[in-house]
Design a protein around this motif. Structure first.
Motif, short mmCIF file in Angstrom:
data_model
loop_
_atom_site.label_atom_id
_atom_site.label_comp_id
_atom_site.label_asym_id
_atom_site.label_seq_id
_atom_site.Cartn_x
_atom_site.Cartn_y
_atom_site.Cartn_z
N ASN A 186 0.83 -1.21 0.00
CA ASN A 186 0.00 0.00 0.00
C ASN A 186 0.86 1.25 0.00
N ASN A 243 0.38 4.15 1.05
CA ASN A 243 0.42 4.95 2.27
C ASN A 243 1.47 4.46 3.25
N TYR A 244 2.01 3.29 3.00
CA TYR A 244 3.03 2.75 3.90
C TYR A 244 4.45 3.02 3.39
N PHE A 245 4.57 3.72 2.27
CA PHE A 245 5.92 4.13 1.83
C PHE A 245 6.41 5.20 2.80
N PRO A 246 7.64 5.13 3.26
CA PRO A 246 8.09 6.14 4.23
C PRO A 246 8.34 7.52 3.62
N PHE A 247 8.37 7.64 2.30
CA PHE A 247 8.63 8.94 1.69
C PHE A 247 7.32 9.66 1.37
#
Lengths: 598, 598
Positions: free
Chosen positions: A53, A55-59
């Motif tokens: 997902n 939204n779970y990318f840290p950037f």
């Protein structure tokens, strides 16, 4: 993908499938593909795709401080005077020369060719390339870079992880590996290369069991005719060595290492031989925008002593008329790609951002006829998949910019992208910088070519002083690229024939690295594609790169080079050579290994 | 590179060179390498390297807004209760959860393992990886991720452009391509895979002329023994089909598509068979940190109806004692890699940042014994060269951070990097999010497995109402990964045997995509490595991914799936099937093709 010019009367590109490797013929499109269209059902709950997902990318954003396209000063396209003086050191600290680039997490643009955001750029994507960047590059390639490709519909492109990756995939597409333990010699493939060439290409081809087949060169590059020229090599091919080569690997602008630049006329001659023998041309062209009119002997201010140098007008493109303009005087002034004479569709061109943005991009593209491009797409799907979204997004935002400044910032002061205008202007600025460096180095080398010895001569009734000029080296002012290829005239050295030429050459190389001169050049031996060439003449050349060091160092290092060579010509005993060698060995002990590029 | 534990008494890794492809054996280190050490002579004017000048890169900084490692809430490592409820929607807008990351143009750090700047990251670099990132990952891999590799010196790593690139290079290293037109059948290579598997791996192997050889699976994954288990397949290998396979491709945690997770005990059994038949294990492990204790039937609150599911304690690592701790309770709680039982050095592990950061990174690494790693390094030098410096620099800065806050900003509030603590905490948070999603989906699926039909039954003297439960599907709660593998019990459907099972399955799949249900799942047929498996049982499975859609959609889509299946079980005539098909065809017309990941 729609053809750029579908109503033209140009010939269709020929079928190249007979050149495909077995593995390439075997490749099939993913069987998942047929489901993709269901992904776009409005409101569908997509539990099919195996994606993380976003939204779970840290950037949450990617940003940069980037140059404005005007940062560097161009040089004229047809100078009658030497290029403008070097502008004082880099303008990095000048805020006017910089802009902010911002790739947002989400862009609300509905057009996937204009939507640049992290949700899409950092997700799984298409092997062709990130849609906005692919679309920009495809248009730039077909309309600005190669507006005159003479086959129907024109070429297609696919993004790569740089030109080395592009070459690797092209070799994979077009050659079967050959195993000496069990394969018939008749299946052994071959790669035609320039007599001195970029060794990374050899190192990609050799392990596949390919013959490396050098072709003679002159100041421009590969020779079409004459002894050891392309026709000669192919016509007299010995089947006992393997299959007659059906691939050329060539760098035609600012060739690495010789600096040669191939005229349109020569391109046509080589291409005609390729048609005759059914050969595909892999054109690796990292320096295409680095062409130096000020080095052209046709330029009245630059005649100097370069009598031997080929004179040609790069803008003379011969009979291929009418030529469509790129829309930019700068691009129109450049010697065009092999694609401009490729009426059969047998050219595979490798482009890279390594020299226009930075090598660390690991980003480039292949331009070739659509069918071959599709095969390379299949190879990409099961290897690199796509270039990194980090670099694709940043470069897309820099050049293309956001649709709406609320959703991102491009590389222009206005927050838009550089666009094609800005990109071309950036390239002109880079050409300017490198052209000035080339001028600096070549002027110094030109002045120091000869060892001037004064002495006295006595005749019966008089004594007078004379000046004896010993030529130590010669070179061609490069019409493009990053290199000067220096031919050392060891035959004029006092120790010639007292020691083998390769040892004499090594001693000079070492001498230059010692404390007094501290200059490192590349020995010609490492650009020799075969042992024969290395032994016969590789030792007689040094490659000097004016691109890498900081600007003041171009001048200083070039002067130290000249001083070092001159000093070396004063060495008269073998003991001197011994001493150089032991000094160099001592100095290099305990040094760390560092990687040094290409 | 120094061995991490050079005084150990562990066995040396075995020599794998007999497995190398011919091309891999042929590879030589670049002949330029011997000159690298001269590059570090203090004060040398380096005219040798063919590099562009870093002052001409248009990027002066690279920056980002990035998450703090605490952004998401973890779940317990050994829950006795279901995991904590979903935290309210993403905390993306919460400024406390974000930090600035800045990669500067120049860092003055002299230590190349700590120097993170654009001058180095965007220049040509080493194929091993960007030194700070390589060094961090090597340490994390050997000390935290796999502290118990049982061979001397432990493994080496090399960075890749993601796991697909890692697999491609591993296949290139370990298999010769086979050409049916002229190669002897005895040279045809084979790849052992799970009975249902990730098809991208097949698509990488097939064009090389490899046999694809499925091995039977159970709830955990590949079976070592029993009919069609690994031993059976290898022992009874028919040489007439080709060379006995010497490679396994396997996903052992949250397998794609079945969701299986292999116990340590099973790993040992498989490994023993690999030792017996000299087989190399390629372990692709994108979901290793996504392990779900709450799905373990050993968890007293989660017994439900999953009687068939294997129960095992992942922390029981059998007789390999004493086990060194990773230093983190979270990492210690995970089922360890095949590397933990790899006493001979025959495991090649593929890691990726695709699921821990983002797929668009195109960044990962290979972990294996040093000699094989060196061969893959050679392959890398002539293909991808290195992952993009854009992503390497950003991730290095995020995690490692600057040496000195004047020269960059890492991902922590303090401007330092996340460090290993932060990285592990980030992974725990992601595990938490995905575990909650898994619970949401599985709970809904669990409740909807049966079609409840009420009716009345008459006997001679009475009439009473009954409830008839028809099982429509079953599944295992996944112990890891992103997928639920649903076994549809078509044999209970009213139209069973009135139509071929694959057509019935397709009708259900289409039915689910229609307006009322709008849910897209992956048909099991596309994960069938052979036509036989596809025809025999591929149609009986759907893969459902709980990872990709936005959080509220997990619940909604799962409910729509259940409703759609229940409705489908009420279809009693072939006309209904016809109607579904024509509806679906109509709905999908004119839809655009979109790419959908893995």
């Amino acid at each position: 993908m729609e053809a750029s010019t579908s109503t033209d009367k140009k010939p269709e590109p020929i079928d190249l499938s007979r050149h495909y490797s077995k593995a390439t013929k075997n490749r099939a499109a993913s069987n998942i593909k047929k489901f993709y269209k269901y992904f776009s059902i409005p409101g569908i709950g997509n539990l099919a795709g195996g994606l993380p997902n976003n939204n779970y990318f840290p950037f949450d954003t990617l940003e940069a401080t980037a140059a404005l396209p005007q940062r560097f000063t161009p040089t004229p396209n047809k100078p009658v005077n030497p290029p403008t003086a070097q502008p004082s050191a880099a303008k990095l600290s000048d805020p006017v020369s910089s802009s902010r680039v911002v790739v947002p997490k989400l862009s609300d643009n509905e057009d996937i060719l204009r939507k640049i955001d992290l949700k899409t750029a950092l997700q799984y994507g298409t092997a062709q390339g990130y849609p906005p960047l692919y679309s920009y590059l495809r248009q730039f390639t077909t309309e600005n870079l190669h507006p005159n490709v003479p086959y129907k519909g024109g070429p297609e492109i696919i993004l790569t992880c740089g030109a080395t990756d592009g070459l690797s995939k092209t070799l994979e597409a077009l050659t079967d590996t050959w195993n000496e333990d069990w394969d018939w010699i008749g299946y052994k493939e071959g790669l035609l290369v320039e007599e001195f060439c970029y060794m990374n290409a050899i190192q990609a081809a050799s392990p596949r069991g390919m013959n490396i087949v050098p072709v003679a060169i002159d100041d421009e590059g590969m020779k079409a005719h004459g002894k050891d020229g392309l026709f000669d090599v192919l016509k007299n091919w010995d089947q006992g060595r393997g299959k007659r080569p059906h691939l050329i690997y060539t760098v035609t602008i600012g060739q690495n290492p010789t600096g040669g630049t191939l005229s349109v006329q020569r391109r046509k001659e080589i291409y005609a031989v390729c048609v005759m023998f059914d050969v595909i041309i892999i054109e690796d062209d990292p320096y295409w925008y680095l062409q130096y009119p000020s080095a052209n002997p046709a330029n009245p201010d630059q005649t100097l002593s370069r009598k031997s140098q080929t004179t040609f007008d790069p803008s003379n493109q011969g009979s291929l008329t009418p030529q469509k303009s790129s829309g930019y005087a700068f691009l129109d002034s450049l010697v065009p790609s092999y694609l401009s004479v490729d009426y059969q569709g047998r050219v595979v061109r490798l482009d890279t951002f390594s020299k226009t943005v930075a090598p660390g991009c690991r980003l480039g593209w292949i331009t070739t006829q659509p069918n071959l491009c599709e095969r390379i797409l299949r190879i990409t799907e099961t290897s690199t998949q796509q270039p990194s979204g980090f670099v694709q997004a940043m470069i897309a935002e820099l050049i293309i910019g956001p649709h709406d400044p609320k959703h991102g910032r491009g590389g222009e002061e206005s927050a838009g992208g550089w666009q094609v205008d800005g990109w071309v202007r950036w390239l002109e600025g880079l050409r300017g910088n490198y052209e000035r460096r080339m001028q600096t180095m070549c002027s110094i080398l030109e002045d120091g070519k000869e060892l001037v010895k004064s002495g006295t001569v006595k005749s019966l009734d008089d004594e007078w002083s004379v000046v004896d000029k010993v030529p130590m080296y010669d070179f061609i002012w490069p019409l493009g690229g990053m290199f000067v290829w220096v031919h050392i005239k060891f035959e004029t050295h006092p120790l010639w024939k007292k020691i083998t030429p390769d040892k004499l050459a090594m001693a000079l190389w070492e001498h230059l690295t010692t404390k007094k001169y501290l200059v490192l050049v590349s020995p010609g031996t490492i650009f020799s594609p075969t042992d024969e060439i290395r032994d016969a003449k590789g030792w007689a050349y040094f490659r000097m790169c004016f691109a890498a060091v900081d600007e003041p160092e171009v001048e200083k290092s070039s002067k130290r080079f000249v001083a070092g060579v001159q000093d070396f010509w004063r060495k008269k005993s073998l003991d001197d050579i011994e001493e150089i060698s032991s000094q160099a060995m001592e100095a290099s002990e305990g040094l760390e290994d560092l990687r040094g590029g290409c």
